[in-house]
Design an enzyme around this catalytic site. Sequence first.
Site, mmCIF file in Angstrom:
data_model
loop_
_atom_site.group_PDB
_atom_site.id
_atom_site.type_symbol
_atom_site.label_atom_id
_atom_site.label_comp_id
_atom_site.label_asym_id
_atom_site.label_seq_id
_atom_site.Cartn_x
_atom_site.Cartn_y
_atom_site.Cartn_z
ATOM 1 N N GLN A 3 0.816 -1.200 -0.101
ATOM 2 C CA GLN A 3 0.093 -0.281 0.050
ATOM 3 C C GLN A 3 0.893 1.269 0.083
ATOM 4 O O GLN A 3 1.848 1.343 0.789
ATOM 5 C CB GLN A 3 -0.897 -0.082 1.241
ATOM 6 C CG GLN A 3 -1.843 1.148 1.138
ATOM 7 C CD GLN A 3 -2.813 1.136 2.176
ATOM 8 O OE1 GLN A 3 -3.429 0.192 2.666
ATOM 9 N NE2 GLN A 3 -3.168 2.403 2.866
ATOM 10 N N ALA A 36 0.591 5.882 -0.729
ATOM 11 C CA ALA A 36 -0.026 7.061 -0.698
ATOM 12 C C ALA A 36 -1.629 7.134 -1.182
ATOM 13 O O ALA A 36 -2.254 7.657 -0.880
ATOM 14 C CB ALA A 36 0.806 8.333 -0.714
ATOM 15 N N LYS A 71 -3.943 -2.934 -9.058
ATOM 16 C CA LYS A 71 -3.648 -1.696 -8.471
ATOM 17 C C LYS A 71 -4.917 -0.958 -8.210
ATOM 18 O O LYS A 71 -5.417 -0.526 -9.205
ATOM 19 C CB LYS A 71 -2.708 -0.842 -9.334
ATOM 20 C CG LYS A 71 -2.438 0.511 -8.723
ATOM 21 C CD LYS A 71 -1.147 1.088 -9.541
ATOM 22 C CE LYS A 71 -0.740 2.534 -8.822
ATOM 23 N NZ LYS A 71 0.178 3.130 -9.805
ATOM 24 N N ASP A 125 8.317 9.200 -11.590
ATOM 25 C CA ASP A 125 8.823 8.527 -10.329
ATOM 26 C C ASP A 125 9.694 7.224 -10.791
ATOM 27 O O ASP A 125 9.569 6.084 -10.378
ATOM 28 C CB ASP A 125 7.680 7.941 -9.856
ATOM 29 C CG ASP A 125 7.961 7.407 -8.269
ATOM 30 O OD1 ASP A 125 9.066 7.850 -7.722
ATOM 31 O OD2 ASP A 125 7.389 6.412 -7.783
#
Length: 251
Positions: free
Chosen positions: A36, A38, A55, A162
């Site tokens: 898990q 944010a 997801k 990211d």
Amino acid sequence: EEKEEETGTGTGTGTATATAYDGLLGALSKANLIAQGAEARIYCLEFMGRRALMKERFAKKYRHPDLDQKIRYRRTMAEVRAISKCRKLGLDAPVILYVDYIRSAIVMEEINAQTVRDVLFNMEEKAKEKNESIVTEEAIDLMKNLGKAIAAIHNGGMVHGDLTTSNFLLRNDTKTLVVIDFGLSYVSRLVEDLAVDLYVLERAFISTHPRSETLFKKVLNAYNQNMKISSRVLTKLKDVRARGRKRDMVG
């Protein structure tokens, strides 16, 4: 409406989509939460007779329900498009099996692989035990492939958002590199955005793999050789670094 690979989406119609939706409902009852963050939870489940991951972006109670639904919907759609575009660019990315836009969930293949982060950790540990350099032929090849993959993403007009060694996988069977987690990705060809994307990865290397400065240079070398406007991006990266150092000094 554009359909994803192998199945339709949760907003589609027809027997195939209905069957997939029923399959998802059945799978959820036996799904196991494995991670898990944010924004989302990752579940391991069996979907339509095969092992898969889901997801799911969960609701944020501090946001108005209507706004929250719109945000999760848009981010889910953006991620699906990014994964699909990566595959069209010839990159290895997870196969999407089903998308439920109502619950902001993406069901994708379960990949038998290690993160590049863990692969590098193992290399670092072996090098430390033997008192040798981590810069081996195997490590250099991995970094070259990493640089080529990022170049392909940027050449395709995308920013990953990211870039970390945790968001690249190395398949255990074929040893090919898989790009994952496009939750922060967006479309852009701005040199500034591409440079910041590289800077995020550089900072991840510094913090997670402090002994691998030489390896990161191999990533940039491969990027330079394969990215169409690499000279402009790498020049801008120097500016981004300078701004980052200034922020660190100011605090």
